[in-house]
Design an enzyme around this catalytic site. Structure first.
Site, short mmCIF file in Angstrom:
data_model
loop_
_atom_site.label_atom_id
_atom_site.label_comp_id
_atom_site.label_asym_id
_atom_site.label_seq_id
_atom_site.Cartn_x
_atom_site.Cartn_y
_atom_site.Cartn_z
N ASP A 10 0.86 -0.57 -13.60
CA ASP A 10 0.73 0.54 -12.68
C ASP A 10 1.21 0.05 -11.31
O ASP A 10 1.35 -1.15 -11.08
CB ASP A 10 -0.74 0.96 -12.61
CG ASP A 10 -1.02 2.01 -11.55
OD1 ASP A 10 -0.33 3.04 -11.53
OD2 ASP A 10 -1.92 1.76 -10.72
N ASP A 12 0.46 2.01 -7.73
CA ASP A 12 -0.47 2.29 -6.63
C ASP A 12 -1.81 1.58 -6.80
O ASP A 12 -2.52 1.81 -7.79
CB ASP A 12 -0.74 3.80 -6.54
CG ASP A 12 0.32 4.53 -5.76
OD1 ASP A 12 0.87 3.97 -4.82
OD2 ASP A 12 0.60 5.70 -6.10
#
Length: 229
Positions: A10, A12
């Site tokens: 991922d 963020d």
């Protein structure tokens, strides 16, 4: 156990410290640019992160402050376009930094022949310059919310990466920071390592195979060392 061949990251809050000092700042700049008085403080933004998606977050905010639903959604879309432009410039200018340990983990994985991929529901317009500036070009596949607009906790973005790469779920591990991210990875059949941050320490990350206090947590580094072929 099937040998680990790939890690899917991922972005963020996982690879980069982008929520508090990236997105929040960009949202506030978009408010100011539009002549609106709204501003999101650090703690307040942490609460708003429970709502997945920037446009959805904006629409919720405006509705909660008395704007009719239709108008709130229209205003949210307008503001989100401005915010994306601002965020892209911030990423290009190098204002969003890698989390401690991120580069070192990437280098370790590369040195052991592990393929690296990205599965984010962020917009490609800012994801690409951010990754390029922070990490160079270590990722074989970068799938974003521009191509797969279904937000986590849906597993859609992870399933797309698996399809693109031809990997089976048991050959890869996801690295996430939040409850929605962990749920998305697990729903795609992946093992998930959670590297929590200040905004996600209260999240339910219990479905992860490991919950670490960041990418530089010795427990996380040891876990990967133990699972590399």
């Amino acid at each position: 156990m099937t040998a680990l061949r790939a890690v899917i990251f991922d972005v963020d809050g996982t690879l980069v410290d982008s929520e508090r000092d990236g997105h929040r700042v960009a949202f506030n700049a978009a408010f100011a640019e539009a002549g609106l008085p709204d501003r999101w403080e650090v703690q307040e933004y942490g609460e708003l992160l429970k709502i997945a998606g920037g446009a959805q977050r904006l629409a919720y905010w405006f509705e909660q402050h008395g704007t009719a639903t239709g108008q709130a959604r229209e205003l949210a879309q307008q503001l989100h376009r401005s915010k994306t432009r601002i965020m892209r410039q911030m990423a290009t200018d190098g204002h969003i930094r890698a989390r401690p340990g991120a580069r070192e983990l990437i280098e370790l994985l590369q040195s052991r022949g592990i393929r690296l991929h990205v599965a984010t529901t962020g917009t490609r317009a800012w994801v690409e310059p951010l990754l390029r500036h922070a990490f160079g070009d270590p990722f074989d596949t970068v799938t974003t919310g521009t191509e797969v607009p279904v937000l986590k906790p849906s597993p859609a973005v992870y399933l797309d990466v698996l399809i693109q790469t031809g990997l089976s779920a048991d050959q890869a591990v996801a690295v996430e920071d939040s409850a929605n991210g962990v749920r998305a990875a697990v729903a795609a059949g992946l093992r998930c390592v959670a590297a929590q941050n200040a905004y996600t320490r209260a999240d339910d990350l219990s479905a992860a195979v490991l919950v670490a206090d960041g990418l530089d947590d010795p427990e996380l580094v040891t876990w990967f060392g133990d699972h590399l072929v």
